[in-house]
Design a protein around this motif. Structure first.
Motif, PDB file in Angstrom:
ATOM      1  N   UNK A   3       0.854  -1.190   0.000  1.00 59.76           N
ATOM      2  CA  UNK A   3       0.000   0.000   0.000  1.00 59.76           C
ATOM      3  C   UNK A   3       0.888   1.238   0.000  1.00 59.76           C
ATOM      4  N   UNK A   4       0.736   2.088  -1.024  1.00 58.69           N
ATOM      5  CA  UNK A   4       1.557   3.290  -1.170  1.00 58.69           C
ATOM      6  C   UNK A   4       0.735   4.552  -0.949  1.00 58.69           C
ATOM      7  N   UNK A   5       1.410   5.578  -0.478  1.00 56.42           N
ATOM      8  CA  UNK A   5       0.797   6.899  -0.326  1.00 56.42           C
ATOM      9  C   UNK A   5       1.007   7.708  -1.600  1.00 56.42           C
ATOM     10  N   UNK A   6      -0.066   8.391  -2.037  1.00 62.11           N
ATOM     11  CA  UNK A   6       0.058   9.274  -3.186  1.00 62.11           C
ATOM     12  C   UNK A   6       0.547  10.635  -2.698  1.00 62.11           C
ATOM     13  N   UNK A   7       1.751  11.005  -3.102  1.00 59.02           N
ATOM     14  CA  UNK A   7       2.434  12.173  -2.561  1.00 59.02           C
ATOM     15  C   UNK A   7       1.616  13.448  -2.745  1.00 59.02           C
ATOM     16  N   UNK A   8       1.149  13.711  -3.948  1.00 52.25           N
ATOM     17  CA  UNK A   8       0.463  14.970  -4.231  1.00 52.25           C
ATOM     18  C   UNK A   8      -0.856  15.074  -3.481  1.00 52.25           C
ATOM     19  N   UNK A   9      -1.577  13.967  -3.366  1.00 47.97           N
ATOM     20  CA  UNK A   9      -2.863  14.000  -2.661  1.00 47.97           C
ATOM     21  C   UNK A   9      -2.660  14.310  -1.187  1.00 47.97           C
ATOM     22  N   UNK A  10      -1.628  13.740  -0.591  1.00 46.96           N
ATOM     23  CA  UNK A  10      -1.342  14.026   0.818  1.00 46.96           C
ATOM     24  C   UNK A  10      -1.034  15.502   1.008  1.00 46.96           C
ATOM     25  N   UNK A  11      -0.232  16.068   0.116  1.00 45.83           N
ATOM     26  CA  UNK A  11       0.131  17.480   0.241  1.00 45.83           C
ATOM     27  C   UNK A  11      -1.058  18.382  -0.044  1.00 45.83           C
ATOM     28  N   UNK A  12      -1.864  18.003  -1.039  1.00 45.89           N
ATOM     29  CA  UNK A  12      -3.054  18.808  -1.332  1.00 45.89           C
ATOM     30  C   UNK A  12      -4.012  18.808  -0.145  1.00 45.89           C
ATOM     31  N   UNK A  13      -4.171  17.659   0.456  1.00 51.48           N
ATOM     32  CA  UNK A  13      -5.085  17.565   1.594  1.00 51.48           C
ATOM     33  C   UNK A  13      -4.586  18.412   2.750  1.00 51.48           C
ATOM     34  N   UNK A  48       1.428   8.332  13.420  1.00 50.54           N
ATOM     35  CA  UNK A  48       0.055   8.299  12.899  1.00 50.54           C
ATOM     36  C   UNK A  48      -0.126   6.973  12.177  1.00 50.54           C
ATOM     37  N   UNK A  49      -1.158   6.213  12.538  1.00 52.71           N
ATOM     38  CA  UNK A  49      -1.340   4.899  11.938  1.00 52.71           C
ATOM     39  C   UNK A  49      -2.223   4.964  10.695  1.00 52.71           C
ATOM     40  N   UNK A  50      -2.424   3.813  10.071  1.00 57.71           N
ATOM     41  CA  UNK A  50      -3.189   3.740   8.822  1.00 57.71           C
ATOM     42  C   UNK A  50      -4.625   4.222   9.012  1.00 57.71           C
ATOM     43  N   UNK A  51      -5.271   3.794  10.058  1.00 60.11           N
ATOM     44  CA  UNK A  51      -6.670   4.146  10.286  1.00 60.11           C
ATOM     45  C   UNK A  51      -6.841   5.651  10.440  1.00 60.11           C
ATOM     46  N   UNK A  52      -5.930   6.290  11.174  1.00 59.58           N
ATOM     47  CA  UNK A  52      -6.016   7.736  11.372  1.00 59.58           C
ATOM     48  C   UNK A  52      -5.721   8.484  10.082  1.00 59.58           C
ATOM     49  N   UNK A  53      -4.768   8.005   9.310  1.00 54.96           N
ATOM     50  CA  UNK A  53      -4.424   8.685   8.062  1.00 54.96           C
ATOM     51  C   UNK A  53      -5.559   8.595   7.052  1.00 54.96           C
ATOM     52  N   UNK A  71       4.563  14.452  15.964  1.00 53.53           N
ATOM     53  CA  UNK A  71       5.809  14.429  15.204  1.00 53.53           C
ATOM     54  C   UNK A  71       5.709  13.445  14.034  1.00 53.53           C
ATOM     55  N   UNK A  72       4.936  12.384  14.200  1.00 52.83           N
ATOM     56  CA  UNK A  72       4.776  11.413  13.124  1.00 52.83           C
ATOM     57  C   UNK A  72       4.068  11.994  11.919  1.00 52.83           C
ATOM     58  N   UNK A  73       3.081  12.861  12.136  1.00 48.32           N
ATOM     59  CA  UNK A  73       2.370  13.470  11.006  1.00 48.32           C
ATOM     60  C   UNK A  73       3.280  14.460  10.279  1.00 48.32           C
ATOM     61  N   UNK A  74       4.020  15.257  11.059  1.00 49.30           N
ATOM     62  CA  UNK A  74       4.939  16.213  10.426  1.00 49.30           C
ATOM     63  C   UNK A  74       6.007  15.468   9.624  1.00 49.30           C
ATOM     64  N   UNK A  75       6.380  14.293  10.089  1.00 55.09           N
ATOM     65  CA  UNK A  75       7.349  13.474   9.370  1.00 55.09           C
ATOM     66  C   UNK A  75       6.775  13.030   8.017  1.00 55.09           C
ATOM     67  N   UNK A  77       4.443  14.584   6.230  1.00 58.56           N
ATOM     68  CA  UNK A  77       4.357  15.750   5.345  1.00 58.56           C
ATOM     69  C   UNK A  77       5.733  16.135   4.811  1.00 58.56           C
ATOM     70  N   UNK A  78       6.727  16.153   5.679  1.00 58.96           N
ATOM     71  CA  UNK A  78       8.082  16.529   5.251  1.00 58.96           C
ATOM     72  C   UNK A  78       8.629  15.533   4.227  1.00 58.96           C
ATOM     73  N   UNK A  79       8.402  14.258   4.456  1.00 54.36           N
ATOM     74  CA  UNK A  79       8.918  13.257   3.515  1.00 54.36           C
ATOM     75  C   UNK A  79       8.185  13.339   2.183  1.00 54.36           C
TER      76      UNK A  79
END
Length: 730
Positions: A3-13, A48-53, A71-75, A77-79
């Protein structure tokens, strides 16, 4: 499935763009993983776990604000921002890309994680405790004092495969500023991790490195759960384990068995090459730290082992097709059975025990020496033991062995050392600690299967004097040693360092002759004290008394030790005493006690003087000195202990045999009977010990009356049952 995170969608959100509403999909499941992606390596904190994200946009403002402050959420976003700069569309972060509510998904993720890092285009290694803009190439204990002077990322178990597997690793500091890449930092990384520079630059090739060397890279790494120390290594060996949390170190044993089934690599048994760990029995190590000094271990070709050991073709018999494949086939296969790991090894027997032998492995250490380990066979299974002494000088023979892959059951035979160190405290000598394992209470238990050694250190901080008592169980024989600390007065040496030095010295010391009881002394340099130990062994227990006494202080070094009949069959008395060769014995208070016959003499409990040939000449009584010492002789602590003597007790005799003095319990023609008997003994308590300490100079080399039996009549009963009269009296 990955399962991968879509970079642009995370930043847009995160930026609140209208198109990234609650229905926007930030995750996508990839089964064959054909896309390019970056991956993150980090230490877990407030994550931040999968369910929260997944439910982030559907949260109320308060919950969403709480998540964003972590700190996990900021991590995350930064990545994602870094991935966008590097023009990657997808990113994988273990904290939020695995649904840990599903055990099957977690099992698959851990089993595939090495491949996921290996297939990534780049790995972002986040060093959250590095504030400088450059990578720390030197140890700095002021900044990283808890982790050996290096960033915490290098101390974690999972980050090992996350450093080795990816082709590219880019390091970031606390502020997400790049501080270097793996390929350009390879030399510094080799210094930090002890991973060979070729592995860091070109990746791992399992055929080039032995099992022991690979596990050594994880020796000083830690995980939150003990099971993860094993799970984090599965990818390095390409093996899979069924995930079970709660089994602790047992999982590392399962990992080793899985490696054995896949690779015929003898180095997996080469752990603990310097003898730093004293856990023996199983041929498998308890955790990766046992491989700490195996980073220089290398595999050896079988033909080289055969040549170096001088093994002939006739010894190999039908198993030798050609010398080049001598250890292949039956010689190179490991088979796990219910009685042990079946393996064929060259062995050399012990000189004094047919059960003990040394086996040679097909691997070598830094100096080119073939690695050897010692075993003791019990039944059909061989248990690993510490290095033995007195091996036979003979050519090794090839034998089929069954090596124990689990420690011997604690329900088996054990040997116990029971300590009594109360008397050492009179001169303020306290127990500092023990090495190599901790001791709670006054009992040390050794397995009868293995050889073992424990060192106990005693010290007086005021005088900076120390000594060590060593308890040894070797080839089924218990022994006790006492050594002084030559460095404690003039040098600042910790008790732990002294204990380690004493351990190393005594472990290689010559084997003593078997003596079941004895006395040993060691003079403490530049002091007025001697450290003394006396011990006796009965069956599966050895009683040890530790004492400190005054001496002239002439620094003459350790005294000779001698066997003694000390306390072989008498009551538990205080102080450092040696019993005389007595004549009669009976049961007193449930104990078999040897006694001198002094009928007709006026003798009082506490008398001291000279004794010879049944004649006791008293010089005084210990309680007479209490007035001069300002002690109260009427103190209840000095009251004698009254013991019951059973009626019609059979008198026991001491006999002289051709092999020396021995104690014999046998019936005689007469059955002497005491009427009515009463036993009185000195108390065994702190007050009496202090009194004896004060009088130690006066009592030296004197005989002390510790027990008396008074009776009003003594008669003998012959085999016909007729009574024989005897004189009465005490």
């Amino acid at each position: 499935m990955m399962r991968l995170l879509h970079v642009q969608t995370v930043l847009d959100r995160e930026e609140g763009i209208q198109g990234a509403g609650p229905q926007a999909e930030i995750f996508k499941e990839h089964h064959n993983v054909p896309v390019e992606y970056v991956i993150v390596s980090h230490r877990w904190e407030d994550e931040v776990n999968y369910e929260e994200m997944a439910a982030f946009m559907g949260m109320d403002d308060r919950c969403r604000s709480n998540v964003r402050q972590r700190t996990g959420y900021r991590k995350i976003i930064k990545s994602c921002k870094q991935a966008k700069l590097d023009k990657y569309e997808w990113i994988w972060i273990d904290t939020c890309c695995i649904d840990k509510r599903s055990s099957s998904e977690l099992q698959e993720a851990i089993g595939s994680m090495y491949q996921w890092y290996e297939r990534s285009q780049k790995c972002y290694a986040y060093l959250d405790d590095v504030e400088d803009s450059s990578f720390p190439i030197k140890q700095d204990f002021s900044k990283f004092h808890k982790v050996n002077g290096w960033p915490k990322w290098f101390s974690r178990g999972w980050t090992l495969q996350e450093l080795i597997a990816p082709k590219q690793v880019e390091f970031f500091n606390k502020n997400w500023v790049t501080v270097g890449r793996k390929e350009e930092l390879a030399e510094a990384l080799e210094k930090i991790t002890r991973i060979p520079i070729d592995v860091l630059r070109d990746g791992q090739k399992r055929t080039c490195f032995c099992v022991a060397q690979i596990i050594s890279w994880a020796a000083d790494r830690e995980t939150t759960r003990p099971e993860d120390r094993a799970y984090s290594l599965t990818g390095l060996f390409g093996v899979k384990l069924q995930m079970t949390y709660g089994d602790g170190k047992k999982v590392f044993q399962e990992l080793q068995l899985a490696i054995i089934e896949k690779y015929s690599d003898y180095s997996i048994f080469a752990w603990n090459p310097k003898g730093q760990f004293c856990e023996f029995g199983s041929v498998l190590a308890s955790d990766p730290s046992y491989f700490r000094d195996c980073h220089d271990v290398e595999k050896v070709e079988p033909v080289e082992v055969i040549k170096r050991l001088g093994i002939t073709r006739s010894q190999l018999g039908n198993q030798l097709g050609s010398q080049d494949c001598a250890f292949l086939g039956p010689l190179g296969l490991f088979r796990v059975t219910n009685v042990g790991i079946e393996i064929r090894l060259p062995v050399v027997p012990h000189r004094d025990s047919v059960e003990v032998f040394r086996a040679t492995l097909a691997c070598r250490d830094y100096y080119g020496n073939l690695v050897t380990i010692d075993f003791k066979t019990v039944g059909s299974t061989s248990y690993r033991i510490p290095a033995s002494k007195c091996l036979r000088h003979s050519r090794p023979k090839l034998e089929t062995l069954y090596l124990a892959w689990s420690a011997p059951s604690h329900g088996g035979v054990q040997h116990r050392f029971k300590l009594d160190d109360r008397h050492a405290t009179y001169y303020k000598f306290e127990r500092c600690g023990t090495f190599p394992r901790e001791l709670t209470g006054d009992t040390v238990t050794f397995s009868s299967v293995t050889n073992d050694l424990v060192v106990i250190v005693y010290g007086n901080d005021d005088s900076r004097s120390r000594f060590a008592v060593a308890l040894t169980y070797y080839l089924g024989h218990a022994s006790v040693q006492v050594v002084n600390d030559q460095c404690s007065v003039d040098q600042e040496v910790s008790w732990a360092a002294f204990a380690k030095k004493a351990y190393d010295l005594l472990w290689v010391a010559p084997v003593e002759s078997r003596v079941d009881s004895g006395v040993k002394c060691a003079h403490l340099p530049q002091s007025i004290w001697d450290a003394r130990v006396v011990w006796k062994t009965r069956n599966t227990q050895t009683d040890v008394m530790i004492d400190v006494g005054q001496c002239p202080g002439c620094c003459i070094g350790p005294y000779e030790w001698a066997a003694t009949s000390n306390d072989r069959d008498c009551l538990n008395m205080p102080g450092f005493m040696k019993t005389v060769h007595n004549v009669h014995g009976l049961t007193l208070g449930g104990e078999n006690v040897w006694l001198c016959e002094c009928s007709g003499q006026r003798i009082t409990l506490g008398d001291y003087g000279d004794y010879s040939n049944g004649i006791f000449k008293p010089d005084g009584n210990i309680f007479e000195a209490t007035h001069a010492l300002k002690m109260d002789p009427t103190d209840p602590a000095y009251r004698p202990v009254i013991s019951r003597v059973p009626g019609d007790e059979i008198v026991l005799h001491r006999i002289q045999s051709g092999h020396g003095v021995s104690v014999g319990f046998r019936l005689q023609d007469d059955y002497p009977t005491l009427h009515p008997p009463q036993g009185s003994s000195l108390p065994n308590n702190k007050q009496l010990v202090e009194l004896l300490k004060v009088l130690s100079v006066r009592l030296a080399n004197k005989h002390l009356v510790t027990t008396t039996i008074q009776r009003s009549d003594l008669n003998g009963v012959g085999r016909a049952g007729r009574r024989r009269e005897a004189e009465g009296g005490p």
